[in-house]
Motif scaffolding. Structure first.
Motif, PDB file in Angstrom:
ATOM      1  N   ASP A 138       0.864  -1.169   0.000  1.00  0.00           N
ATOM      2  CA  ASP A 138       0.000   0.000   0.000  1.00  0.00           C
ATOM      3  C   ASP A 138       0.905   1.224   0.000  1.00  0.00           C
ATOM      4  OD1 ASP A 138      -1.473   2.261   0.846  1.00  0.00           O
ATOM      5  OD2 ASP A 138      -2.966   0.991   1.799  1.00  0.00           O
ATOM      6  N   LEU A 139       0.902   1.986  -1.092  1.00  0.00           N
ATOM      7  CA  LEU A 139       1.851   3.087  -1.227  1.00  0.00           C
ATOM      8  C   LEU A 139       1.710   4.100  -0.106  1.00  0.00           C
ATOM      9  CD1 LEU A 139       3.035   4.847  -4.387  1.00  0.00           C
ATOM     10  CD2 LEU A 139       2.151   6.249  -2.545  1.00  0.00           C
ATOM     11  N   TRP A 140       0.467   4.494   0.217  1.00  0.00           N
ATOM     12  CA  TRP A 140       0.286   5.508   1.253  1.00  0.00           C
ATOM     13  C   TRP A 140       0.738   4.990   2.609  1.00  0.00           C
ATOM     14  CZ3 TRP A 140       0.216   9.266  -1.692  1.00  0.00           C
ATOM     15  CH2 TRP A 140      -0.598   9.337  -2.832  1.00  0.00           C
ATOM     16  N   ALA A 141       0.437   3.726   2.899  1.00  0.00           N
ATOM     17  CA  ALA A 141       0.878   3.149   4.166  1.00  0.00           C
ATOM     18  C   ALA A 141       2.395   3.082   4.224  1.00  0.00           C
ATOM     19  CB  ALA A 141       0.267   1.759   4.350  1.00  0.00           C
ATOM     20  N   ALA A 142       3.028   2.694   3.105  1.00  0.00           N
ATOM     21  CA  ALA A 142       4.486   2.592   3.066  1.00  0.00           C
ATOM     22  C   ALA A 142       5.146   3.953   3.234  1.00  0.00           C
ATOM     23  CB  ALA A 142       4.929   1.950   1.752  1.00  0.00           C
ATOM     24  N   LEU A 143       4.646   4.943   2.501  1.00  0.00           N
ATOM     25  CA  LEU A 143       5.202   6.290   2.609  1.00  0.00           C
ATOM     26  C   LEU A 143       5.011   6.854   4.016  1.00  0.00           C
ATOM     27  CD1 LEU A 143       4.261   8.285  -0.617  1.00  0.00           C
ATOM     28  CD2 LEU A 143       6.542   7.932   0.306  1.00  0.00           C
ATOM     29  N   GLY A 144       3.780   6.751   4.518  1.00  0.00           N
ATOM     30  CA  GLY A 144       3.476   7.303   5.837  1.00  0.00           C
ATOM     31  C   GLY A 144       4.244   6.618   6.944  1.00  0.00           C
ATOM     32  N   GLU A 145       4.304   5.273   6.904  1.00  0.00           N
ATOM     33  CA  GLU A 145       5.010   4.530   7.952  1.00  0.00           C
ATOM     34  C   GLU A 145       6.503   4.825   7.924  1.00  0.00           C
ATOM     35  OE1 GLU A 145       7.160   1.627  10.157  1.00  0.00           O
ATOM     36  OE2 GLU A 145       7.339   1.929   7.994  1.00  0.00           O
ATOM     37  N   THR A 146       7.085   4.879   6.720  1.00  0.00           N
ATOM     38  CA  THR A 146       8.522   5.157   6.608  1.00  0.00           C
ATOM     39  C   THR A 146       8.838   6.558   7.110  1.00  0.00           C
ATOM     40  OG1 THR A 146       8.699   3.671   4.703  1.00  0.00           O
ATOM     41  CG2 THR A 146      10.487   5.256   5.023  1.00  0.00           C
ATOM     42  N   LEU A 147       8.033   7.542   6.713  1.00  0.00           N
ATOM     43  CA  LEU A 147       8.249   8.919   7.177  1.00  0.00           C
ATOM     44  C   LEU A 147       8.077   9.008   8.690  1.00  0.00           C
ATOM     45  CD1 LEU A 147       8.758  11.905   6.466  1.00  0.00           C
ATOM     46  CD2 LEU A 147       6.282  12.152   6.149  1.00  0.00           C
ATOM     47  N   ALA A 148       7.048   8.359   9.234  1.00  0.00           N
ATOM     48  CA  ALA A 148       6.818   8.396  10.681  1.00  0.00           C
ATOM     49  C   ALA A 148       7.975   7.730  11.423  1.00  0.00           C
ATOM     50  CB  ALA A 148       5.499   7.708  11.019  1.00  0.00           C
ATOM     51  N   ARG A 149       8.396   6.556  10.946  1.00  0.00           N
ATOM     52  CA  ARG A 149       9.455   5.808  11.641  1.00  0.00           C
ATOM     53  C   ARG A 149      10.770   6.578  11.652  1.00  0.00           C
ATOM     54  NH1 ARG A 149      12.328   2.227   8.775  1.00  0.00           N
ATOM     55  NH2 ARG A 149      10.541   1.845   7.404  1.00  0.00           N
ATOM     56  N   LEU A 150      11.161   7.112  10.488  1.00  0.00           N
ATOM     57  CA  LEU A 150      12.427   7.838  10.416  1.00  0.00           C
ATOM     58  C   LEU A 150      12.331   9.193  11.117  1.00  0.00           C
ATOM     59  CD1 LEU A 150      13.533   7.013   6.753  1.00  0.00           C
ATOM     60  CD2 LEU A 150      14.207   5.886   8.884  1.00  0.00           C
ATOM     61  N   GLY A 151      11.142   9.821  11.079  1.00  0.00           N
ATOM     62  CA  GLY A 151      10.953  11.081  11.791  1.00  0.00           C
ATOM     63  C   GLY A 151      11.022  10.889  13.296  1.00  0.00           C
ATOM     64  N   GLU A 152      10.428   9.801  13.791  1.00  0.00           N
ATOM     65  CA  GLU A 152      10.495   9.496  15.224  1.00  0.00           C
ATOM     66  C   GLU A 152      11.925   9.234  15.656  1.00  0.00           C
ATOM     67  OE1 GLU A 152       6.057   7.401  15.468  1.00  0.00           O
ATOM     68  OE2 GLU A 152       7.864   6.203  15.143  1.00  0.00           O
ATOM     69  N   ARG A 153      12.659   8.523  14.803  1.00  0.00           N
ATOM     70  CA  ARG A 153      14.065   8.238  15.121  1.00  0.00           C
ATOM     71  C   ARG A 153      14.883   9.530  15.145  1.00  0.00           C
ATOM     72  NH1 ARG A 153      16.650   4.158  11.055  1.00  0.00           N
ATOM     73  NH2 ARG A 153      14.860   2.947  11.810  1.00  0.00           N
ATOM     74  N   ALA A 154      14.593  10.424  14.198  1.00  0.00           N
ATOM     75  CA  ALA A 154      15.350  11.678  14.115  1.00  0.00           C
ATOM     76  C   ALA A 154      15.137  12.550  15.340  1.00  0.00           C
ATOM     77  CB  ALA A 154      14.945  12.439  12.848  1.00  0.00           C
ATOM     78  N   THR A 155      13.915  12.578  15.863  1.00  0.00           N
ATOM     79  CA  THR A 155      13.577  13.480  16.970  1.00  0.00           C
ATOM     80  C   THR A 155      13.552  12.782  18.324  1.00  0.00           C
ATOM     81  OG1 THR A 155      11.204  13.094  16.594  1.00  0.00           O
ATOM     82  CG2 THR A 155      12.218  14.957  15.437  1.00  0.00           C
TER      83      THR A 155
END
Length: 409
Positions: free
Chosen positions: A102-119
């Motif tokens: 699911d493209l939206w799920a993949a994009l959203g999950e990847t952005l959320a996961r890497l954003g959480e790691r960054a902050t």
């Protein structure tokens, strides 16, 4: 009131036909504007969606149209190719954990996961230069602006000073990507919750101006934790459009040109792989096929994707093609003519055609010449680490071919 069920249309990027479906005028126009598909009339108020040479997904309220890339290339592979093409430091594990198609799920999950790691250790802060008119001197006085805007007045004073703030380019890019993802209709509830939490962390960060270029930032020791998240954020901002207006359709589209993605990825990955060997690598090297004409200048430009120079000579020639072989396994003749022109003009006996495909390398000798054209497939459906390993092997085998006279097998 019950919501209308989602209509999900999935097309192969090489498809030349589709089942007809009903579309209202607003939806048809919105779909056409994304350029993902060509919308053709099928009669009786129905329309056919024909892939337009691009891949991705478009969500318009309850209509989801997806165009899938060939050879089972998944969403995580596309995200990796896009990110690595901009940053060879982007690691496969940043997207390999994501398996959903699911493209939206993949994009959203990847952005959320890497954003959480960054902050995770706090939101990045840094010094930002600001121009202000103040009652007291702070930083440096801008004398020219003071004279121009306030002739004869001492106050307020036009000054430039550095402010230690979270409103840095890295946070502005990350927040802009998060907020764009949040506009996507039908986004997974848990992914939305995580993105909202990220947005609240970045609440004091200013918004980017729509249509303006992304702010510049430079990878460093201070923002190292942010880099993977920023690469995905830039992918979102450069390739995705999401809009929601009262009384209008909710539209989200993520559309990419796989031919350009493949060319950019191969150029970056092969340039990195060739660093292990003597010489230097040049992308989009400009040369000429013909000798100077009567006016003293050559006219037929050649631009192979990658040329590697050793001791000042163009030694290795590569060109990337995102194309499929025909039913009998043959590639388009024009590609080989092009490689023959490259090799002849640069006085080389070997040139490599890199295809997005599975299979084994093939070496073809041009009749009545000493020139060999090597077809080298790279299977994009594998894990990113496997794709990079394939590129590394190409670098090694091409050097072996030229300097040890041991052709690719």
């Amino acid at each position: 009131m019950l919501k209308a069920p989602t209509r999900h249309i999935t097309l192969d990027e090489l498809a030349i036909d589709s089942a007809p479906l009903e579309l209202d005028e607003d939806t048809r126009l919105a779909l056409e504007s994304t350029r993902l598909v060509v919308v053709r009339g099928a009669g009786h108020g129905k329309w056919k969606l024909i892939p337009n040479g691009l891949v991705g997904a478009v969500q318009i309220d309850n209509l989801l149209v997806e165009v899938k890339p060939k050879d089972k290339v998944g969403i995580s592979q596309i995200l990796f190719l896009l990110s690595y093409a901009k940053d060879p430091g982007f690691r496969p594990q940043n997207v390999e954990a994501e398996t959903t198609e699911d493209l939206w799920a993949a994009l959203g999950e990847t952005l959320a996961r890497l954003g959480e790691r960054a902050t995770s250790r706090g939101v990045l802060q840094g010094y930002v230069s600001q121009d202000e008119a103040l009652r007291t001197v702070r930083g440096r006085i801008r004398m020219s602006d003071q004279v121009t805007h306030r002739p004869g007045f001492m106050f307020p004073i036009e000054v430039t000073h550095d402010e230690y703030t979270i409103d840095v380019p890295e946070n502005r890019i990350l927040r802009a990507a998060v907020r764009r993802m949040l506009v996507v209709p039908k986004l997974d509830v848990e992914v939305r919750r995580r993105l909202l939490h990220l947005d609240r962390k970045l609440a004091d960060v200013s918004s980017l101006v729509r249509g303006h270029r992304l702010p510049q930032w430079t990878p460093s020791r201070l923002n190292a934790a942010y880099v993977p998240a920023l690469r995905i954020a830039e992918v979102v901002l450069r390739n995705m459009v999401a809009e929601a207006s009262p009384g209008k359709l909710h539209v989200a589209s993520f559309v990419v040109n796989m031919a350009k993605v493949f060319e950019d990825f191969v150029t970056m990955a092969l340039t990195e792989a060739l660093r292990k060997y003597p010489g230097r690598t040049v992308a989009q090297y400009k040369t000429y096929m013909d000798e100077p004409c009567s006016d003293g200048t050559p006219g037929i430009v050649l631009k192979p994707d990658i040329v590697h120079f050793v001791d000042g000579e163009a030694t290795l020639i590569f060109d990337a093609k995102y194309k499929s072989a025909s039913a009998n396994g043959q590639y388009p003749n024009a590609d080989h003519y092009q490689m023959l022109a490259y090799a002849t003009a640069m006085d080389r006996t070997n040139a490599w055609l890199i295809y997005a495909d599975s299979g084994m390398p093939t070496r073809r000798r041009v009749r009545n010449s000493e020139i060999f054209v090597h077809e080298y497939p790279i299977d994009l459906s594998g894990r990113p680490s496997e794709v990079l390993a394939r590129v590394d092997y190409l670098a090694k085998s091409s050097f072996t071919t030229v300097f040890v006279e041991h052709p690719i097998i």
